[in-house]
Design a protein around this motif. Sequence first.
Motif, mmCIF file in Angstrom:
data_model
loop_
_atom_site.group_PDB
_atom_site.id
_atom_site.type_symbol
_atom_site.label_atom_id
_atom_site.label_comp_id
_atom_site.label_asym_id
_atom_site.label_seq_id
_atom_site.Cartn_x
_atom_site.Cartn_y
_atom_site.Cartn_z
ATOM 1 N N UNK A 11 0.804 -1.218 0.000
ATOM 2 C CA UNK A 11 0.000 0.000 0.000
ATOM 3 C C UNK A 11 0.841 1.273 0.000
ATOM 4 N N UNK A 12 0.322 2.306 -0.670
ATOM 5 C CA UNK A 12 0.981 3.607 -0.556
ATOM 6 C C UNK A 12 0.694 4.188 0.820
ATOM 7 N N UNK A 13 1.582 5.023 1.330
ATOM 8 C CA UNK A 13 1.315 5.688 2.608
ATOM 9 C C UNK A 13 0.495 6.952 2.320
ATOM 10 N N UNK A 14 -0.052 7.585 3.348
ATOM 11 C CA UNK A 14 -0.795 8.840 3.131
ATOM 12 C C UNK A 14 0.064 9.957 2.531
ATOM 13 N N UNK A 15 1.387 9.800 2.625
ATOM 14 C CA UNK A 15 2.277 10.847 2.102
ATOM 15 C C UNK A 15 2.782 10.509 0.692
ATOM 16 N N UNK A 16 2.278 9.420 0.133
ATOM 17 C CA UNK A 16 2.782 8.918 -1.151
ATOM 18 C C UNK A 16 2.768 9.997 -2.242
ATOM 19 N N UNK A 17 1.598 10.647 -2.410
ATOM 20 C CA UNK A 17 1.473 11.665 -3.460
ATOM 21 C C UNK A 17 2.471 12.802 -3.219
#
Length: 367
Positions: A11-17
Amino acid sequence: MPEIAPHTRLRPSPYYEATLAEGVTSFTPYNQVLIPMGYGDPDAEYDRLMNGVSMWDVGGQRQVQIKGRDAASLTQILSPRDLSKQVVGQGKYVPMCNHAGTLINDPVVNKLDDDLFWLSIADSDMRLWARSIAAERGLEVEITQPDVSPMAVQGPMAPDVVASIFGNWVRDLQYFWFDEAVICGIQVKIARSGFSKQGGFEIYLMDGSRGTELWNIVREAGRPFDIGPGYPNPCERIESGLLSCGGDTDDTTNPFEVRLGKFVDLEVGDDVIGIRSLRKIKEEGFRRHQLGVVLKGEMPSTNHSRWYDIRVGGKKVGDMTNGTWSRKFRRNIGFALVSCAHGSGELVKVQKDGWEIEGFLCELPFR
Ligand code: THG
């Protein structure tokens, strides 16, 4: 290099973008979350951590939440470190072991309330473990992985940045202690912690939909201090002697072998997992110990992606478990997990990619 195929397990983290917008160039999986491991300029990324301030997406440091009437009992059962004096608002670094006394994780245990704990875990499935133990022992707890994702702000200027956002009270936080805060309506906890020896904070984001916002708040507050993106820095953490559980340990490593004996309290109750084995290991002695190894030569060596044999007189005596070009010492250095028959000052040879490199063992941390 081939790419890592996207998959919903990873999964991407919430800070991915936000990290993509910063120009992240590499990731590593950690607790099934992608965490950044480079932004294309390792020298600047190291320099920022040592002399300025650096912000890290460490959303992969997942929280295993233990809640309920028996939460304190279960947390202690999982911890061969005495937690009886831990108070609400305090974190403690805890080597967790299986029944054989083998290290399986080394979380920061945060006590949020008398019946509420977060294990801020390294990369192994402690939710599965905690649930199994709770069920086997008939304990009344609820074990979940809440929507919590830490961001680290590390480096000598980290206090200035974090204080400018949340107030000067953060400067008074003691190491591993934490408190709650709200910024622009975003609920967070702020801890004096982080996986470096340069000091700083971790901001535990408690709403995964607001990662980009939080990232930008820290980015803006850090602008006067030249903040930039970073990550748990392999060079700094090896120079500083910080352990990577799973990276520097194998399927038989106990806490005493990797300098975590000071976090094991042999007097904890007999119901603590692994404690009988740990007492026995302490009494009978252990086979290996962790030292530093310094290699000859002034050419930075390339990526270290597996363990390398360490030999003395043509005989294997242990492994170099991780290595890095040290920007501070201008040498290739690493961690050595070697037989206790070999010690600091001894000359060794490291087998790496068909080469035999001379080096010597030393005490940790490097100096
Ligand atoms: N922060 C948070 N969670 C984490 C880590 C973190 N989970 C995974 C991983 N890192 C756990 N491992 C460590 C290892 C070392 C330290 C913290 C977490 C650490 N050690 C100091 C030392 O060894 O000098 C202090 C130990 C002490 O004196 O108590 O900080 O980084 N949230």
